[in-house]
Design an enzyme around this catalytic site. Structure first.
Site, PDB file in Angstrom:
ATOM      1  N   GLU A   1       0.825  -1.210   0.000  1.00  0.00           N
ATOM      2  CA  GLU A   1       0.000   0.000   0.000  1.00  0.00           C
ATOM      3  C   GLU A   1       0.855   1.254   0.000  1.00  0.00           C
ATOM      4  O   GLU A   1       1.949   1.267   0.552  1.00  0.00           O
ATOM      5  CB  GLU A   1      -0.895   0.019   1.240  1.00  0.00           C
TER       6      GLU A   1
ATOM      7  N   CYS B   1       3.207   8.923   0.939  1.00  0.00           N
ATOM      8  CA  CYS B   1       3.597   8.124   2.098  1.00  0.00           C
ATOM      9  C   CYS B   1       3.915   6.726   1.571  1.00  0.00           C
ATOM     10  O   CYS B   1       3.020   6.034   1.084  1.00  0.00           O
ATOM     11  CB  CYS B   1       2.448   8.088   3.088  1.00  0.00           C
TER      12      CYS B   1
ATOM     13  N   CYS C   1       5.938  -6.231   8.115  1.00  0.00           N
ATOM     14  CA  CYS C   1       6.975  -5.691   8.993  1.00  0.00           C
ATOM     15  C   CYS C   1       7.251  -6.699  10.102  1.00  0.00           C
ATOM     16  O   CYS C   1       6.335  -7.316  10.629  1.00  0.00           O
ATOM     17  CB  CYS C   1       6.514  -4.365   9.604  1.00  0.00           C
TER      18      CYS C   1
ATOM     19  N   CYS D   1       4.763  -4.116  16.275  1.00  0.00           N
ATOM     20  CA  CYS D   1       4.164  -3.223  17.273  1.00  0.00           C
ATOM     21  C   CYS D   1       2.708  -3.668  17.479  1.00  0.00           C
ATOM     22  O   CYS D   1       2.008  -3.970  16.512  1.00  0.00           O
ATOM     23  CB  CYS D   1       4.218  -1.773  16.802  1.00  0.00           C
TER      24      CYS D   1
ATOM     25  N   CYS E   1      -0.314  -1.938  15.477  1.00  0.00           N
ATOM     26  CA  CYS E   1      -0.159  -1.620  14.051  1.00  0.00           C
ATOM     27  C   CYS E   1      -0.649  -2.758  13.167  1.00  0.00           C
ATOM     28  O   CYS E   1      -0.265  -3.914  13.361  1.00  0.00           O
ATOM     29  CB  CYS E   1       1.315  -1.327  13.777  1.00  0.00           C
TER      30      CYS E   1
ATOM     31  N   GLY F   1       6.292  -1.297   6.788  1.00  0.00           N
ATOM     32  CA  GLY F   1       7.691  -1.691   6.902  1.00  0.00           C
ATOM     33  C   GLY F   1       8.531  -0.806   7.795  1.00  0.00           C
ATOM     34  O   GLY F   1       8.137   0.317   8.142  1.00  0.00           O
ATOM     35  N   GLU F   2       9.670  -1.331   8.174  1.00  0.00           N
ATOM     36  CA  GLU F   2      10.626  -0.604   9.020  1.00  0.00           C
ATOM     37  C   GLU F   2      11.840  -0.257   8.155  1.00  0.00           C
ATOM     38  O   GLU F   2      12.671  -1.126   7.842  1.00  0.00           O
ATOM     39  CB  GLU F   2      11.012  -1.479  10.226  1.00  0.00           C
TER      40      GLU F   2
ATOM     41  N   SER G   1      10.834   7.396   8.949  1.00  0.00           N
ATOM     42  CA  SER G   1      10.353   7.081  10.289  1.00  0.00           C
ATOM     43  C   SER G   1      10.830   5.697  10.708  1.00  0.00           C
ATOM     44  O   SER G   1      10.684   4.723   9.980  1.00  0.00           O
ATOM     45  CB  SER G   1       8.817   7.124  10.301  1.00  0.00           C
TER      46      SER G   1
ATOM     47  N   SER H   1       9.478   6.703  16.227  1.00  0.00           N
ATOM     48  CA  SER H   1       8.223   6.247  16.824  1.00  0.00           C
ATOM     49  C   SER H   1       8.494   5.790  18.248  1.00  0.00           C
ATOM     50  O   SER H   1       8.974   4.681  18.466  1.00  0.00           O
ATOM     51  CB  SER H   1       7.657   5.086  16.001  1.00  0.00           C
ATOM     52  N   LEU H   2       8.194   6.633  19.191  1.00  0.00           N
ATOM     53  CA  LEU H   2       8.593   6.360  20.579  1.00  0.00           C
ATOM     54  C   LEU H   2       7.488   5.621  21.357  1.00  0.00           C
ATOM     55  O   LEU H   2       7.702   4.551  21.876  1.00  0.00           O
ATOM     56  CB  LEU H   2       8.967   7.675  21.269  1.00  0.00           C
ATOM     57  N   HIS H   3       6.346   6.238  21.491  1.00  0.00           N
ATOM     58  CA  HIS H   3       5.136   5.635  22.100  1.00  0.00           C
ATOM     59  C   HIS H   3       5.192   5.386  23.602  1.00  0.00           C
ATOM     60  O   HIS H   3       4.158   5.135  24.226  1.00  0.00           O
ATOM     61  CB  HIS H   3       4.742   4.330  21.404  1.00  0.00           C
TER      62      HIS H   3
ATOM     63  N   ASN I   1      -5.495   4.996  15.241  1.00  0.00           N
ATOM     64  CA  ASN I   1      -6.441   4.515  14.222  1.00  0.00           C
ATOM     65  C   ASN I   1      -6.850   3.127  14.611  1.00  0.00           C
ATOM     66  O   ASN I   1      -5.993   2.247  14.709  1.00  0.00           O
ATOM     67  CB  ASN I   1      -5.728   4.395  12.865  1.00  0.00           C
TER      68      ASN I   1
ATOM     69  N   CYS J   1      -2.315   4.849   9.764  1.00  0.00           N
ATOM     70  CA  CYS J   1      -1.115   5.307  10.443  1.00  0.00           C
ATOM     71  C   CYS J   1      -0.966   6.761  10.799  1.00  0.00           C
ATOM     72  O   CYS J   1      -1.635   7.647  10.313  1.00  0.00           O
ATOM     73  CB  CYS J   1       0.123   4.816   9.727  1.00  0.00           C
TER      74      CYS J   1
END
Ligand code: SAH
Ligand code: SF4
Length: 345
Positions: free
Chosen positions: A85, A99, A106, A110, A113, A158-159, A190, A213-215, A293, A335
Site C-alpha cells: 500500500e 507516504c 513488517c 508493534c 499496528c 515496513g521498518e 520514520s 516512533s517512541l510511544h 487509528n 497510520c
C-alpha cells in the site's frame, strides 16, 4: 524505473548519450506512462525499452479516495504478485505528499499496528520503493491535479532501517537531481527505533528528516508496545539520538500514538518529558501525538480530555507538541504518518 537497466539497454542499442536525458525527463518530470509517448525516440528503441526496462515495477490494483479528496490510497501489485500500500496526501491545495512503504509487512510487530500483525513477507527493492512516487506522479497527471508531488515520507508499511541498504539506495534515487530531484528537507524517514542505524543515517543523509516512533518513555511499557525495545532499550536509543543531534544539529520528530489507559496517563507524559530533557535542547525535539487509528488489535484511542492533558504536560515542560486527527482515516489510509504531514505544512 531501473535507471541502470534503461541506460544499459540504450547502450546495447547503440544509442547516443543524450537519449538517457530524453528518457529521464519524460519519465520523472513529465510522468509519461509509456515509452510510446517519447516521440523523439526511434520506434524500435521505444519497443526495446518497454520490453527490457518497464517504466513501473508495480501496477495499480485499486485506489480509494477520501470524500474530501485529500487522501488517496493505492493497493499495488508487485511483479511477484505480492501487494503493497501507498498513500497520496494533499495537506494543502497545491502541495502533495507520498507516504511510501519500504517492505511488504513488517517484522517489528508493534502491538497496535495493522502492518505489524502481518509479519514480514519481504523487503522492497529500491526501484519498488521509489516507483511508488512515480506511480503517484502519473496518477496526479491522469487526474489533472494541480501542484507538485515533492514531499515523501517513509511511513507506510515496513521498518525502513531494517532494510537500511534498500532505504539508502532509494533515498539516493529520490534525491538525485537527474531523477526525482526531491529536496532532502522534504523527505522524512520514520523508524521504530533501530538505534544502531541512526548515527549512520545522520551521516549518510544529514538533511533528510528523522522521525522516531517512541510511544512510551518507560522500558517495560515500550517493550510491550514496540518489541524492538528489547533489542534497543531507551538508553541505547538515547545514545544513538544524542550522536545524531551532535553530528547533524537537525530536529527530531517523535511520534507517540495515544492509547487509552496504557501510555496516555499523566505519569507517562512526565516520563516522556523527563526523557526528552535528558536528550537535548527542546528546540530540536518535536512531539507529534497521534490519535490511534482503530486496527484489529486490543487497543482503544485515548479520549479527548486525556489527549489534551497529555499534550498540556509536554508543552508545559517546554516541548513543541502537536496533536491531530489523521488525514485519510476515512479510507483506512492508516497510520500516524498522516499526522506528521499535516504538521509540516
Ligand atoms: N515502521 C516505521 C514506519 C512506518 S509506521 C515506524 O514504525 O516508525 C508510521 C507511523 O504510524 C509510526 O509512528 C507508527 O507507530 C504509526 N502507527 C502504526 N499503527 C498505527 C495506528 N493504528 N494508529 C496510529 N498510528 C499508527
Ligand atoms: Fe512495523 Fe512501524 Fe508497524 Fe511497528 S509501527 S509494526 S515498526 S510498520
Amino acid at each position: 524505473m531501473d535507471a541502470d537497466k534503461v541506460a544499459a539497454a540504450l547502450k546495447d542499442l547503440g544509442q547516443p548519450g543524450y537519449r538517457w536525458d530524453q528518457v529521464r525527463r519524460a519519465v520523472y518530470d513529465q510522468a509519461i506512462e509509456s515509452y510510446e509517448e517519447i516521440k523523439v525516440l526511434p520506434a524500435d528503441v521505444r519497443a526495446a525499452l518497454a520490453e527490457r526496462a518497464p517504466i513501473l515495477s508495480l501496477k495499480e490494483r485499486r485506489v480509494d479516495v477520501s470524500p474530501d479528496q485529500r487522501a488517496h490510497k493505492a493497493l499495488l501489485f508487485l511483479r511477484d504478485g505480492k501487494t503493497v500500500e501507498t498513500v497520496l496526501l494533499r495537506p494543502s491545495p497545491t502541495r502533495w505528499t507520498a507516504c511510501i512503504s519500504s517492505q511488504v509487512g513488517c517484522a517489528v510487530g508493534c502491538t497496535f499496528c495493522a502492518t505489524g500483525l502481518m509479519g514480514l513477507d519481504r523487503t522492497l527493492t529500491p526501484e519498488e520503493i521509489t516507483d511508488q512516487v512515480l506511480f503517484w506522479r502519473q496518477y496526479m497527471k491522469r487526474q489533472g491535479f494541480e501542484g507538485r508531488l515533492d514531499n515523501v515520507v517513509y511511513m507506510g508499511m515496513g521498518e525502513p532501517f531494517a532494510c537500511y541498504e534498500e532505504t539508502s539506495e532509494s533515498l539516493k534515487i529520490l534525491l538525485d537531481q537527474k531523477r526525482f530531484g526531491i529536496g532532502a528537507r522534504h523527505i522524512s524517514v520514520s523508524t521504530s527505533g533501530l538505534a544502531s542505524k541512526i548515527p549512520r543515517f545522520g551521516r549518510d543523509f544529514p538533511q533528510v528528516n528523522l522521525a522516531l516512533s517512541l510511544h512510551a518513555a518507560d522500558d517495560e511499557l515500550r517493550a510491550r508496545l514496540v518489541p524492538m525495545n528489547k533489542a534497543y532499550p531507551l538508553s541505547a536509543l538515547a545514545e544513538a539520538l544524542k550522536t545524531y543531534l551532535r553530528e547533524t544539529n537537525r530536529k527530531i520528530f517523535f511520534e507517540y500514538v495515544l492509547l487509552k489507559g496504557e501510555n496516555d496517563r499523566a505519569q507517562d507524559a512526565d516520563a516522556l518529558a523527563r526523557w526528552l530533557k535528558e536528550l537535548g535542547p527542546s528546540s530540536l525535539l518535536h512531539v507529534n501525538l497521534i490519535i490511534f487509528n482503530q486496527t484489529d488489535t486490543p487497543h482503544t484511542p485515548s479520549d479527548e480530555t486525556d489527549a489534551r492533558r497529555f499534550q498540556d504536560r509536554i508543552m508545559a515542560a517546554g516541548f513543541k507538541t502537536t496533536v491531530r486527527q489523521n488525514l485519510g482515516r476515512d479510507i483506512d489510509g492508516a497510520c500516524g504518518q498522516l499526522v506528521v504531514l499535516e504538521n509540516r505544512v
